[in-house]
Motif scaffolding. Structure first.
Motif, PDB file in Angstrom:
ATOM      1  N   ALA A   1       5.139   4.760   7.800  1.00  0.00           N
ATOM      2  CA  ALA A   1       5.014   6.184   8.164  1.00  0.00           C
ATOM      3  C   ALA A   1       6.073   6.562   9.189  1.00  0.00           C
ATOM      4  O   ALA A   1       6.707   7.622   9.095  1.00  0.00           O
ATOM      5  CB  ALA A   1       3.624   6.454   8.716  1.00  0.00           C
ATOM      6  N   GLU A   2       6.305   5.668  10.148  1.00  0.00           N
ATOM      7  CA  GLU A   2       7.295   5.971  11.190  1.00  0.00           C
ATOM      8  C   GLU A   2       8.689   6.077  10.597  1.00  0.00           C
ATOM      9  O   GLU A   2       9.462   6.973  10.930  1.00  0.00           O
ATOM     10  CB  GLU A   2       7.255   4.906  12.285  1.00  0.00           C
ATOM     11  CG  GLU A   2       6.209   5.221  13.328  1.00  0.00           C
ATOM     12  CD  GLU A   2       5.998   4.115  14.338  1.00  0.00           C
ATOM     13  OE1 GLU A   2       5.014   4.207  15.088  1.00  0.00           O
ATOM     14  OE2 GLU A   2       6.810   3.141  14.348  1.00  0.00           O
ATOM     15  N   GLU A   3       8.994   5.133   9.691  1.00  0.00           N
ATOM     16  CA  GLU A   3      10.326   5.158   9.070  1.00  0.00           C
ATOM     17  C   GLU A   3      10.508   6.482   8.310  1.00  0.00           C
ATOM     18  O   GLU A   3      11.559   7.118   8.393  1.00  0.00           O
ATOM     19  CB  GLU A   3      10.500   3.953   8.132  1.00  0.00           C
ATOM     20  CG  GLU A   3      11.923   3.852   7.607  1.00  0.00           C
ATOM     21  CD  GLU A   3      12.148   2.656   6.679  1.00  0.00           C
ATOM     22  OE1 GLU A   3      11.455   1.639   6.806  1.00  0.00           O
ATOM     23  OE2 GLU A   3      13.040   2.775   5.821  1.00  0.00           O
ATOM     24  N   CYS A   4       9.497   6.887   7.572  1.00  0.00           N
ATOM     25  CA  CYS A   4       9.600   8.117   6.777  1.00  0.00           C
ATOM     26  C   CYS A   4       9.728   9.349   7.664  1.00  0.00           C
ATOM     27  O   CYS A   4      10.531  10.239   7.402  1.00  0.00           O
ATOM     28  CB  CYS A   4       8.381   8.273   5.879  1.00  0.00           C
ATOM     29  SG  CYS A   4       8.383   7.060   4.562  1.00  0.00           S
TER      30      CYS A   4
ATOM     31  N   ILE B   1      10.298   7.398  -6.120  1.00  0.00           N
ATOM     32  CA  ILE B   1       9.047   7.235  -5.366  1.00  0.00           C
ATOM     33  C   ILE B   1       8.888   5.759  -5.024  1.00  0.00           C
ATOM     34  O   ILE B   1       9.034   4.895  -5.890  1.00  0.00           O
ATOM     35  CB  ILE B   1       7.837   7.695  -6.201  1.00  0.00           C
ATOM     36  CG1 ILE B   1       8.022   9.166  -6.599  1.00  0.00           C
ATOM     37  CG2 ILE B   1       6.536   7.507  -5.415  1.00  0.00           C
ATOM     38  CD1 ILE B   1       6.861   9.752  -7.361  1.00  0.00           C
ATOM     39  N   VAL B   2       8.638   5.469  -3.759  1.00  0.00           N
ATOM     40  CA  VAL B   2       8.421   4.072  -3.379  1.00  0.00           C
ATOM     41  C   VAL B   2       6.948   3.896  -2.991  1.00  0.00           C
ATOM     42  O   VAL B   2       6.436   4.639  -2.151  1.00  0.00           O
ATOM     43  CB  VAL B   2       9.345   3.646  -2.212  1.00  0.00           C
ATOM     44  CG1 VAL B   2       9.142   2.164  -1.890  1.00  0.00           C
ATOM     45  CG2 VAL B   2      10.807   3.903  -2.569  1.00  0.00           C
TER      46      VAL B   2
ATOM     47  N   ILE C   1       6.687  -2.016  -4.112  1.00  0.00           N
ATOM     48  CA  ILE C   1       7.035  -3.163  -3.269  1.00  0.00           C
ATOM     49  C   ILE C   1       5.738  -3.783  -2.756  1.00  0.00           C
ATOM     50  O   ILE C   1       5.006  -3.160  -1.983  1.00  0.00           O
ATOM     51  CB  ILE C   1       7.947  -2.741  -2.100  1.00  0.00           C
ATOM     52  CG1 ILE C   1       9.224  -2.088  -2.653  1.00  0.00           C
ATOM     53  CG2 ILE C   1       8.275  -3.939  -1.211  1.00  0.00           C
ATOM     54  CD1 ILE C   1      10.237  -1.658  -1.611  1.00  0.00           C
ATOM     55  N   THR C   2       5.457  -4.986  -3.231  1.00  0.00           N
ATOM     56  CA  THR C   2       4.206  -5.650  -2.849  1.00  0.00           C
ATOM     57  C   THR C   2       4.290  -7.136  -3.193  1.00  0.00           C
ATOM     58  O   THR C   2       4.846  -7.496  -4.229  1.00  0.00           O
ATOM     59  CB  THR C   2       2.997  -5.030  -3.591  1.00  0.00           C
ATOM     60  OG1 THR C   2       1.808  -5.749  -3.240  1.00  0.00           O
ATOM     61  CG2 THR C   2       3.140  -5.039  -5.107  1.00  0.00           C
ATOM     62  N   PRO C   3       3.771  -8.001  -2.343  1.00  0.00           N
ATOM     63  CA  PRO C   3       3.796  -9.431  -2.691  1.00  0.00           C
ATOM     64  C   PRO C   3       2.894  -9.728  -3.896  1.00  0.00           C
ATOM     65  O   PRO C   3       3.140 -10.657  -4.633  1.00  0.00           O
ATOM     66  CB  PRO C   3       3.272 -10.135  -1.438  1.00  0.00           C
ATOM     67  CG  PRO C   3       2.983  -9.098  -0.437  1.00  0.00           C
ATOM     68  CD  PRO C   3       3.212  -7.750  -1.011  1.00  0.00           C
TER      69      PRO C   3
ATOM     70  N   ASP D   1      13.429   0.002   3.657  1.00  0.00           N
ATOM     71  CA  ASP D   1      12.989   0.127   2.262  1.00  0.00           C
ATOM     72  C   ASP D   1      12.837   1.587   1.818  1.00  0.00           C
ATOM     73  O   ASP D   1      12.892   1.877   0.630  1.00  0.00           O
ATOM     74  CB  ASP D   1      11.628  -0.563   2.069  1.00  0.00           C
ATOM     75  CG  ASP D   1      11.787  -2.057   1.790  1.00  0.00           C
ATOM     76  OD1 ASP D   1      12.918  -2.472   1.468  1.00  0.00           O
ATOM     77  OD2 ASP D   1      10.786  -2.793   1.888  1.00  0.00           O
ATOM     78  N   CYS D   2      12.607   2.477   2.757  1.00  0.00           N
ATOM     79  CA  CYS D   2      12.343   3.877   2.370  1.00  0.00           C
ATOM     80  C   CYS D   2      13.644   4.650   2.166  1.00  0.00           C
ATOM     81  O   CYS D   2      13.622   5.806   1.709  1.00  0.00           O
ATOM     82  CB  CYS D   2      11.494   4.574   3.437  1.00  0.00           C
ATOM     83  SG  CYS D   2       9.951   3.712   3.734  1.00  0.00           S
TER      84      CYS D   2
END
Ligand code: PQ2
Ligand code: NAD
Length: 442
Positions: A379-382, A303-304, A329-331, A358-359
């Motif tokens: 969302a688009e990548e997924c 899960i990312v 994944i977060t700064p 990343d996904c």
């Protein structure tokens, strides 16, 4: 029943409004826009497929053959004549229905009868830019062009154009370069973005001492009326470049031969067009349906989670008992959670921003950053790779909803209000938690 399929060629406000109306319909919607900027202006949804690319006639034919739309809806700008020509020819070639949605032509009417008489007297119609140049070459006096930069080279055909012609064009690098290259004086060109009020038009027409105003009929939302009224007030002659003839275009689509039919293919507002789509292509608006609770094992699934704020923290805590491998994944991550997660080998923390790719390899993705645009990219990548994604600030982009989870041992309740009332979900979940803890003997 078969799902209606539409291909909309967009790029105008009317087009975007129509696309939005189909959000909750049973239609599969393909959209073509010319640029990435055009794509960004469109709010995505599940049955919508957008491509940002200029297609030529052959590519349009190939696309129609590939997706086989029930009809092609042309919502391009009234003066985007070449595109419209190509669409019509592609429709004829593939025997596909063609429908035109365009802004209503500007009304040359007013409640004041003297306005109409006055303006019509001072109006000369031209079929196109070349025709306007011909008319103007028979006249003397300054000219104010407000018909865009696309065909501005044609107006260098006006005698003494460097002295007589003033123009208002968009403040864009390539437009500036074009005007300079064509030899227009810097002082004669205004680089400005509309909308323009009548007062501003009056000031600019006065400043250029114009005797003629050249304009296209860009319809009511295009500032047409404000220009016409300014010209009338100053007694300036309007050269009106006509819209490309609708009938002629429609005939070329091979779909009509009678004038009355032309009316049936052209629509000036989305209500009319939606009625037609419902009547002829079984378009239906769907009420929001409840979502099915799907219970799946998350054990050792990847899960990312993007984002490390309040909401991400709540969701990570909800996920922890389900034994998944979680990558965050977060700064920045909320400090309490950082401590909680320290030493947890099921959780990997990457302190950086989202990056394309990343996904890859994820089974489930949560887009929980506070940057709408980033959540959208995720969302688009997924969607591209068929990875289920929940998007915390836009339910329309979710392919699954993150539920409120109420749990006691292996008894699990997942709760959602189908995205319609989050606060109610929260309250109900709290009650259920109490009930489970106090009353359930497990
Ligand atoms: C269940 C729960 C799980 C969790 O988050 O852990 C959850 N939202 C919860 C609470 C909550 N959410 C919001 C508030 C603020 C108050 C309010 O709006 O009333 C509160 C209350 C609070 O936090 O106190 C705001 C909000 N939420 C979403 C949007 C965007 C939109 O609607 O488009 C916005 C506007 C954001 C903005 O304006 O920026 C979207 C989604 N939220 C979902 C889940 C998914 C559908 C589930 C459903 O049917 O509700 C869905 C569709 C997508 C998803 O994220 O997967 C959790 C209760 C947990 C619990 O109590 O155990
Ligand atoms: N679904 C819900 O329940 C619900 C409730 C309230 C708010 N929201 C929405 O959820 C989102 C997050 O809310 P929040 O209160 O946690 O916000 P927040 O500001 O507390 O946290 C945002 C987090 O995103 C991270 N972030 C920012 N840019 C990033 C990037 N490019 N890549 C990766 N991470 C990035 C930040 O470092 C931060 O950790 C907001 O969009 C908000 O509108 C959703």
């Amino acid at each position: 029943m078969k799902m209606p399929v539409f291909w909309i060629i967009a790029g105008t406000t009317e087009g975007r409004e129509l696309i939005d109306e189909l959000r909750r319909s049973n239609a599969k919607v393909y959209v073509s826009v010319a640029t990435d900027y055009g794509r960004e202006l469109i709010e995505p949804y599940q049955n919508l497929h957008i491509q940002a690319r200029r297609l030529d006639r052959e590519e349009m034919i190939a696309f129609i053959r590939e997706v086989q739309p029930d009809c092609v809806i042309d919502t391009t700008h009234p003066y985007a004549r070449i595109v419209t020509d190509n669409i019509c020819e592609a429709c004829r070639e593939t025997a596909t229905d063609y429908i035109r949605l365009q802004r209503e032509p500007g009304r040359l009417v007013s409640n004041n009868p003297s306005f109409n008489a006055n303006i019509l007297e001072n109006m000369i119609y031209a079929d196109n830019s070349e025709d306007a140049v011909r008319v103007l070459n028979d006249k003397t006096g300054n000219i104010f062009l407000s018909c865009g930069s696309k065909e501005i080279e044609t107006f260098t055909g006006i005698k003494d154009y460097q002295e007589r012609v003033f123009a208002r064009v968009l403040p864009m690098q390539d437009v500036m370069e074009k005007c300079e290259k064509l030899g227009f004086k810097k002082s004669n060109i205004s680089y400005m973005q509309g909308p323009f009020s009548k007062e501003l038009n009056i000031a600019m027409l006065k400043a250029s001492q114009a005797r003629f105003l050249v304009t296209k009929d860009s319809g009511e939302t295009g500032g047409f009326q404000e220009k016409i009224e300014a010209a009338r007030e100053l007694g300036i002659t309007v050269i009106l470049i006509r819209r490309p003839e609708q009938l002629e275009i429609l005939k070329r689509s091979g779909k009509i031969d009678e004038k009355e039919d032309a009316q049936q293919h052209t629509f000036y507002n989305k209500e009319q067009i939606l009625q037609k789509l419902a009547r002829d292509y079984s378009l239906e608006q769907r009420p929001n349906q409840p979502w099915f609770p799907l219970f799946v094992s998350l054990q050792n699934k990847k899960i990312v989670v993007f984002g490390g704020g309040k909401i991400a923290a709540r969701r990570i805590r909800t996920l922890l008992p389900f034994d998944a491998n979680i990558t965050v994944i977060t700064p920045e991550l909320v400090p309490e959670l950082k401590q909680e997660l320290a030493g947890n080998e099921k959780v990997t923390l990457l302190c950086r921003k989202y990056q394309e790719g990343d996904c890859n390899g994820a089974d489930l993705v949560l887009a929980v950053t506070n940057e709408t645009q980033v959540n959208r990219q995720i969302a688009e990548e997924c969607t591209r790779y068929g990875i289920p994604v929940s998007v915390a600030d836009r339910k329309e982009l979710c392919t699954f909803y993150f539920p409120a989870v109420v749990r006691k041992g292996n008894m699990v309740i997942g709760l959602t209000a189908s995205g319609e009332d989050h606060a109610k979900v929260k309250k109900t979940a709290e009650k259920l938690r109490l009930y489970m803890n106090e009353r359930m003997e497990l």
